[in-house]
Design a protein around this motif. Sequence first.
Motif, PDB file in Angstrom:
ATOM      1  N   LEU A  87       0.816  -1.209   0.000  1.00  0.00           N
ATOM      2  CA  LEU A  87       0.000   0.000   0.000  1.00  0.00           C
ATOM      3  C   LEU A  87       0.856   1.267   0.000  1.00  0.00           C
ATOM      4  O   LEU A  87       0.498   2.254  -0.656  1.00  0.00           O
ATOM      5  CB  LEU A  87      -0.950  -0.008   1.201  1.00  0.00           C
ATOM      6  CG  LEU A  87      -2.023  -1.089   1.158  1.00  0.00           C
ATOM      7  CD1 LEU A  87      -2.805  -1.105   2.460  1.00  0.00           C
ATOM      8  CD2 LEU A  87      -2.950  -0.904  -0.038  1.00  0.00           C
ATOM      9  N   ARG A  88       1.985   1.255   0.701  1.00  0.00           N
ATOM     10  CA  ARG A  88       2.876   2.424   0.691  1.00  0.00           C
ATOM     11  C   ARG A  88       3.437   2.659  -0.712  1.00  0.00           C
ATOM     12  O   ARG A  88       3.588   3.806  -1.138  1.00  0.00           O
ATOM     13  CB  ARG A  88       4.021   2.252   1.685  1.00  0.00           C
ATOM     14  CG  ARG A  88       3.608   2.456   3.112  1.00  0.00           C
ATOM     15  CD  ARG A  88       4.836   2.509   4.032  1.00  0.00           C
ATOM     16  NE  ARG A  88       4.460   2.540   5.408  1.00  0.00           N
ATOM     17  CZ  ARG A  88       4.078   3.626   6.070  1.00  0.00           C
ATOM     18  NH1 ARG A  88       4.004   4.764   5.432  1.00  0.00           N
ATOM     19  NH2 ARG A  88       3.766   3.567   7.346  1.00  0.00           N
ATOM     20  N   ARG A  90       1.944   1.684  -3.574  1.00  0.00           N
ATOM     21  CA  ARG A  90       0.829   2.062  -4.439  1.00  0.00           C
ATOM     22  C   ARG A  90       0.352   3.481  -4.156  1.00  0.00           C
ATOM     23  O   ARG A  90       0.027   4.231  -5.072  1.00  0.00           O
ATOM     24  CB  ARG A  90      -0.325   1.085  -4.249  1.00  0.00           C
ATOM     25  CG  ARG A  90      -1.488   1.331  -5.195  1.00  0.00           C
ATOM     26  CD  ARG A  90      -2.627   0.375  -4.953  1.00  0.00           C
ATOM     27  NE  ARG A  90      -2.224  -1.001  -5.181  1.00  0.00           N
ATOM     28  CZ  ARG A  90      -2.912  -2.060  -4.742  1.00  0.00           C
ATOM     29  NH1 ARG A  90      -4.031  -1.893  -4.058  1.00  0.00           N
ATOM     30  NH2 ARG A  90      -2.482  -3.274  -4.977  1.00  0.00           N
ATOM     31  N   TYR A  91       0.287   3.851  -2.897  1.00  0.00           N
ATOM     32  CA  TYR A  91      -0.227   5.163  -2.481  1.00  0.00           C
ATOM     33  C   TYR A  91       0.787   5.849  -1.560  1.00  0.00           C
ATOM     34  O   TYR A  91       0.562   5.965  -0.353  1.00  0.00           O
ATOM     35  CB  TYR A  91      -1.558   5.008  -1.745  1.00  0.00           C
ATOM     36  CG  TYR A  91      -2.623   4.271  -2.516  1.00  0.00           C
ATOM     37  CD1 TYR A  91      -3.180   4.814  -3.665  1.00  0.00           C
ATOM     38  CD2 TYR A  91      -3.087   3.034  -2.086  1.00  0.00           C
ATOM     39  CE1 TYR A  91      -4.168   4.150  -4.376  1.00  0.00           C
ATOM     40  CE2 TYR A  91      -4.076   2.355  -2.792  1.00  0.00           C
ATOM     41  CZ  TYR A  91      -4.613   2.923  -3.937  1.00  0.00           C
ATOM     42  OH  TYR A  91      -5.589   2.258  -4.635  1.00  0.00           O
ATOM     43  N   GLY A  94      -0.821   8.662   0.420  1.00  0.00           N
ATOM     44  CA  GLY A  94      -2.203   8.387   0.802  1.00  0.00           C
ATOM     45  C   GLY A  94      -3.026   8.048  -0.433  1.00  0.00           C
ATOM     46  O   GLY A  94      -2.559   8.155  -1.572  1.00  0.00           O
ATOM     47  N   PHE A  95      -4.269   7.641  -0.205  1.00  0.00           N
ATOM     48  CA  PHE A  95      -5.127   7.192  -1.294  1.00  0.00           C
ATOM     49  C   PHE A  95      -5.323   8.283  -2.340  1.00  0.00           C
ATOM     50  O   PHE A  95      -5.560   9.440  -2.014  1.00  0.00           O
ATOM     51  CB  PHE A  95      -6.494   6.757  -0.765  1.00  0.00           C
ATOM     52  CG  PHE A  95      -7.425   6.329  -1.870  1.00  0.00           C
ATOM     53  CD1 PHE A  95      -7.293   5.083  -2.448  1.00  0.00           C
ATOM     54  CD2 PHE A  95      -8.407   7.191  -2.337  1.00  0.00           C
ATOM     55  CE1 PHE A  95      -8.135   4.688  -3.474  1.00  0.00           C
ATOM     56  CE2 PHE A  95      -9.261   6.809  -3.363  1.00  0.00           C
ATOM     57  CZ  PHE A  95      -9.120   5.555  -3.931  1.00  0.00           C
ATOM     58  N   GLU A  96      -5.232   7.873  -3.609  1.00  0.00           N
ATOM     59  CA  GLU A  96      -5.522   8.743  -4.745  1.00  0.00           C
ATOM     60  C   GLU A  96      -6.335   7.935  -5.745  1.00  0.00           C
ATOM     61  O   GLU A  96      -5.951   6.827  -6.128  1.00  0.00           O
ATOM     62  CB  GLU A  96      -4.236   9.227  -5.410  1.00  0.00           C
ATOM     63  CG  GLU A  96      -3.348  10.082  -4.526  1.00  0.00           C
ATOM     64  CD  GLU A  96      -2.030  10.441  -5.188  1.00  0.00           C
ATOM     65  OE1 GLU A  96      -1.983  10.512  -6.436  1.00  0.00           O
ATOM     66  OE2 GLU A  96      -1.052  10.626  -4.451  1.00  0.00           O
ATOM     67  N   VAL A  97      -7.458   8.495  -6.180  1.00  0.00           N
ATOM     68  CA  VAL A  97      -8.331   7.804  -7.122  1.00  0.00           C
ATOM     69  C   VAL A  97      -7.559   7.424  -8.381  1.00  0.00           C
ATOM     70  O   VAL A  97      -7.676   6.301  -8.884  1.00  0.00           O
ATOM     71  CB  VAL A  97      -9.566   8.669  -7.475  1.00  0.00           C
ATOM     72  CG1 VAL A  97     -10.362   8.053  -8.611  1.00  0.00           C
ATOM     73  CG2 VAL A  97     -10.440   8.868  -6.247  1.00  0.00           C
ATOM     74  N   ARG A  99      -4.419   6.799  -8.862  1.00  0.00           N
ATOM     75  CA  ARG A  99      -3.509   5.664  -8.642  1.00  0.00           C
ATOM     76  C   ARG A  99      -4.290   4.355  -8.493  1.00  0.00           C
ATOM     77  O   ARG A  99      -3.787   3.295  -8.811  1.00  0.00           O
ATOM     78  CB  ARG A  99      -2.636   5.895  -7.411  1.00  0.00           C
ATOM     79  CG  ARG A  99      -1.505   6.860  -7.659  1.00  0.00           C
ATOM     80  CD  ARG A  99      -0.648   6.964  -6.388  1.00  0.00           C
ATOM     81  NE  ARG A  99       0.601   7.614  -6.647  1.00  0.00           N
ATOM     82  CZ  ARG A  99       1.709   7.011  -7.082  1.00  0.00           C
ATOM     83  NH1 ARG A  99       1.720   5.723  -7.291  1.00  0.00           N
ATOM     84  NH2 ARG A  99       2.811   7.695  -7.270  1.00  0.00           N
ATOM     85  N   SER A 100      -5.516   4.433  -7.978  1.00  0.00           N
ATOM     86  CA  SER A 100      -6.310   3.209  -7.850  1.00  0.00           C
ATOM     87  C   SER A 100      -6.797   2.722  -9.209  1.00  0.00           C
ATOM     88  O   SER A 100      -6.977   1.527  -9.414  1.00  0.00           O
ATOM     89  CB  SER A 100      -7.501   3.422  -6.909  1.00  0.00           C
ATOM     90  OG  SER A 100      -8.493   4.219  -7.522  1.00  0.00           O
ATOM     91  N   LYS A 101      -6.992   3.636 -10.133  1.00  0.00           N
ATOM     92  CA  LYS A 101      -7.445   3.269 -11.485  1.00  0.00           C
ATOM     93  C   LYS A 101      -6.303   2.820 -12.382  1.00  0.00           C
ATOM     94  O   LYS A 101      -6.493   1.985 -13.259  1.00  0.00           O
ATOM     95  CB  LYS A 101      -8.144   4.468 -12.144  1.00  0.00           C
ATOM     96  CG  LYS A 101      -9.460   4.830 -11.521  1.00  0.00           C
ATOM     97  CD  LYS A 101     -10.062   6.028 -12.248  1.00  0.00           C
ATOM     98  CE  LYS A 101     -11.384   6.437 -11.656  1.00  0.00           C
ATOM     99  NZ  LYS A 101     -11.933   7.633 -12.330  1.00  0.00           N
ATOM    100  N   ARG A 103      -2.833   1.317 -12.024  1.00  0.00           N
ATOM    101  CA  ARG A 103      -1.771   0.707 -11.226  1.00  0.00           C
ATOM    102  C   ARG A 103      -0.583   0.354 -12.103  1.00  0.00           C
ATOM    103  O   ARG A 103      -0.718   0.106 -13.309  1.00  0.00           O
ATOM    104  CB  ARG A 103      -2.278  -0.572 -10.569  1.00  0.00           C
ATOM    105  CG  ARG A 103      -3.328  -0.324  -9.530  1.00  0.00           C
ATOM    106  CD  ARG A 103      -3.667  -1.601  -8.828  1.00  0.00           C
ATOM    107  NE  ARG A 103      -4.784  -1.435  -7.921  1.00  0.00           N
ATOM    108  CZ  ARG A 103      -5.351  -2.438  -7.297  1.00  0.00           C
ATOM    109  NH1 ARG A 103      -4.925  -3.665  -7.465  1.00  0.00           N
ATOM    110  NH2 ARG A 103      -6.366  -2.208  -6.477  1.00  0.00           N
TER     111      ARG A 103
END
Length: 108
Positions: A87-88, A90-91, A94-97, A99-101, A103
């Motif tokens: 998770l560190r 990937r984000y 912190g969470f970012e839309v 980055r979630s779309k 990868r």
Amino acid sequence: MTGNEYQKESMRTMNAQGNHLENAVLGLCGESGECADMIKKAMFQGQTFDEVHFAKELGDILWYIALGAYAMGYDLDTIMQMNVDKLRKRYPDGFEVERSKNREEGDI
């Protein structure tokens, strides 16, 4: 309590017979379904959401996660650290839309 302490204590209640990984995967599905059913009943059937009951179901899910890790020869502290590292990466901020779309290749 650490993940490893939990795993050690909880695995004393596992059934020594059968395939532990199969038991873990099927148990996760069943317990997750129970959590989903509680949400469904609160949303669509007017039932009161019982937070204590839900928390206990999460504990059952944790038990099956511990079993799955045990079945593969992993301890929970290692599984938890692997997840945090993923998770560190990937984000990192912190969470970012976005980055979630989108990868990176190989990000599972």
